[in-house]
Design a protein around this motif. Structure first.
Motif, PDB file in Angstrom:
ATOM      1  N   PHE A 184       0.800  -1.168  -0.014  1.00  0.00           N
ATOM      2  CA  PHE A 184      -0.008   0.142   0.051  1.00  0.00           C
ATOM      3  C   PHE A 184       0.903   1.057  -0.086  1.00  0.00           C
ATOM      4  O   PHE A 184       1.759   1.372   0.680  1.00  0.00           O
ATOM      5  N   VAL A 185       0.618   2.203  -0.965  1.00  0.00           N
ATOM      6  CA  VAL A 185       1.362   3.437  -1.153  1.00  0.00           C
ATOM      7  C   VAL A 185       0.490   4.469  -0.502  1.00  0.00           C
ATOM      8  O   VAL A 185      -0.766   4.875  -0.702  1.00  0.00           O
ATOM      9  N   TRP A 186       1.337   5.332   0.542  1.00  0.00           N
ATOM     10  CA  TRP A 186       0.614   6.335   1.196  1.00  0.00           C
ATOM     11  C   TRP A 186       0.815   7.813   0.830  1.00  0.00           C
ATOM     12  O   TRP A 186       2.162   7.956   0.927  1.00  0.00           O
ATOM     13  N   PHE A 187      -0.031   8.645   0.536  1.00  0.00           N
ATOM     14  CA  PHE A 187       0.225  10.119   0.475  1.00  0.00           C
ATOM     15  C   PHE A 187      -0.714  10.747   1.494  1.00  0.00           C
ATOM     16  O   PHE A 187      -1.661  10.861   1.336  1.00  0.00           O
ATOM     17  N   ASP A 188      -0.066  11.420   2.250  1.00  0.00           N
ATOM     18  CA  ASP A 188      -0.919  11.937   3.439  1.00  0.00           C
ATOM     19  C   ASP A 188      -1.804  12.968   2.784  1.00  0.00           C
ATOM     20  O   ASP A 188      -2.889  13.214   3.318  1.00  0.00           O
ATOM     21  N   ARG A 189      -1.201  13.894   2.027  1.00  0.00           N
ATOM     22  CA  ARG A 189      -2.105  14.928   1.399  1.00  0.00           C
ATOM     23  C   ARG A 189      -1.805  15.037   0.114  1.00  0.00           C
ATOM     24  O   ARG A 189      -0.843  14.923  -0.560  1.00  0.00           O
ATOM     25  N   THR A 190      -2.766  15.096  -0.812  1.00  0.00           N
ATOM     26  CA  THR A 190      -2.730  14.919  -2.313  1.00  0.00           C
ATOM     27  C   THR A 190      -3.488  16.100  -2.846  1.00  0.00           C
ATOM     28  O   THR A 190      -4.360  17.017  -2.190  1.00  0.00           O
ATOM     29  N   THR A 191      -3.290  16.161  -4.096  1.00  0.00           N
ATOM     30  CA  THR A 191      -3.983  17.071  -4.978  1.00  0.00           C
ATOM     31  C   THR A 191      -4.667  16.590  -6.226  1.00  0.00           C
ATOM     32  O   THR A 191      -4.329  15.660  -6.655  1.00  0.00           O
TER      33      THR A 191
END
Length: 432
Positions: A401-408
């Motif tokens: 699982f790939v996590w990006f805490d804040r995205t656009t």
């Protein structure tokens, strides 16, 4: 539970470099020996998901010999892109292409996808034709375009069979502009009036394979016609199933995606494919409440069952930020704020690690049943709990699982869905 899970994720996290870094894709080399790498996204409108998926795919193609990219889009649209990236002899680079010109346009008509498509064309240009990586569509929403493609092919190679095709598809013609209305009419009349013709056409096409293959214009054209005939058959079933049991149409659609993917692999012994689709299609349905309670299956499950030990499933998720989506089907795209994740969700446990971006190898973990968020092309923040969360077991759904805490939000070519002609700012090969 969430606190303990956050510590578990933090202890297993591999922090990721910027997506643009050459080292980003290298973090996924561990999956390079798989025959199938399925890369999901937590929404259909998040730039980080698209860019990460492209970076991983580039690495798999360059360093691990992957030969197909198969995506959650319609076969005819992807075929036009495939002509571009593999420099198909019948496709002049001077001819404008109109692809993905329907709702939801922003899902593929965005700068993130275009950057990958241009990279793939450049990569392929350095290789012999038989070694070039293809770009393929797995979905079945193109009934009208697929009927037209089958007829155009047969007019060139076998006019008599084209006449048969027109008769068999004639039942569908009144519904091609709005196939869902066919499903509604079939439900009211309790008939499947157009199914026999769609099935018979595919059957005859396959039966005539050897004769058609001898035509000088064949090349890969027969494969294109075959896949479009499969789309027509399965789309007819899909639109009828929309008005049957809750899981019926979903299962028809994902079974179709699996059949197309399997056919591509069968055509090229030793081939390897990267698949791009939503987390809901790729995270194993058997580890979700939709699979357990509603009888849904999905592409990820079918791949694992058919290719045991040869499949890696990678999901993507986020806590907050912005997303490109619509409030309802066929409404304009909007850039919306993503509601911060719920306290009782996997997303909150991942957020509470305090790490901005990381990869977790789920094969080493055991996680409890918890809520997971799924945002598609429709986003309804006001009813997010019921519209976008279901219970899953993350470690059984995904291998990583790939996590990006804040995205656009993705950078769409159109910020709305205008009816007027396409703008000149849109670039080749998506349209000019």
């Amino acid at each position: 539970m969430a606190s303990g899970l956050s510590e578990l994720f933090k202890s297993a996290a591999q922090e990721l470099p910027p997506i643009e870094s050459n080292q980003f894709g290298a973090k996924f080399d561990v999956f390079g020996n798989s025959r199938l790498v399925l890369i999901g996204d937590g929404s259909h409108g998040t730039s980080e998901f698209y860019r990460a998926r492209a970076a991983i795919t580039k690495r798999l193609i360059e360093e691990h010999g992957f030969t197909h990219v198969a995506v959650e889009c319609d076969w005819p649209d992807a075929r036009s892109i495939d002509h571009y990236v593999r420099q198909h002899s019948r496709r002049s680079k001077d001819v404008p292409i109109r692809v993905f010109d329907h709702f939801p346009r922003w899902m593929w008509r965005n700068t993130e996808v275009q950057e990958f498509i241009d990279w793939l064309r450049d990569h392929n240009a350095r290789l012999p034709k038989h070694e070039r990586t293809s770009f393929n569509g797995l979905d079945l929403y193109s009934m009208s375009a697929s009927v037209r493609a089958v007829l155009e092919y047969l007019e060139r190679v076998d006019p008599s069979l084209a006449s048969d095709a027109r008769k068999r598809y004639s039942c569908l013609v009144p519904w091609l502009k709005d196939p869902s209305s066919y499903g509604l009419a079939s439900a009211h009349s309790r008939t499947a009036a157009c199914e026999p013709g769609a099935v018979a056409m595919l059957t005859q096409l396959l039966a005539e394979r050897l004769k058609l293959a001898s035509h000088p214009d064949n090349g890969e054209a027969f494969l294109d016609a075959e896949m479009n005939a499969r789309v027509v058959r399965d789309a007819e079933r899909y639109y009828r199933a929309m008005y049957e049991a809750a899981s019926s149409s979903w299962n028809v659609r994902d079974a179709h995606m699996f059949a197309v993917l399997s056919r591509l692999l069968k055509l090229s012994p030793g081939s390897k494919a990267v698949v791009w689709a939503h987390n809901s299609h790729l995270g194993d349905a058997r580890a979700s409440s939709n699979g357990q309670d509603r009888g849904e299956l999905n592409l990820g499950q079918l791949c694992r069952e058919a290719f045991p030990g040869q499949v890696s499933v990678i999901g993507c998720g986020t806590h907050a930020g912005t997303v490109a989506a619509a409030h309802e089907w066929d409404e304009p795209m909007r850039v919306m704020d993503v509601v911060p994740s719920r306290p009782d969700s996997y997303e909150r446990a991942l957020h509470d690690t305090g790490l901005p971006s990381f990869l977790v190898d789920m094969r080493r973990l055991e996680t409890p049943p918890m809520l997971q968020r799924f945002i598609g092309v429709i986003y309804r923040p006001a009813t997010e709990r019921y519209s976008h969360y279901i219970e899953t077991i993350l470690s059984e759904q995904y291998d990583a699982f790939v996590w990006f805490d804040r995205t656009t939000a993705v950078h769409a070519f159109e910020t709305a869905q205008p009816k007027e002609a396409i703008s000149k700012g849109e670039t080749y090969p998506f349209g000019v």
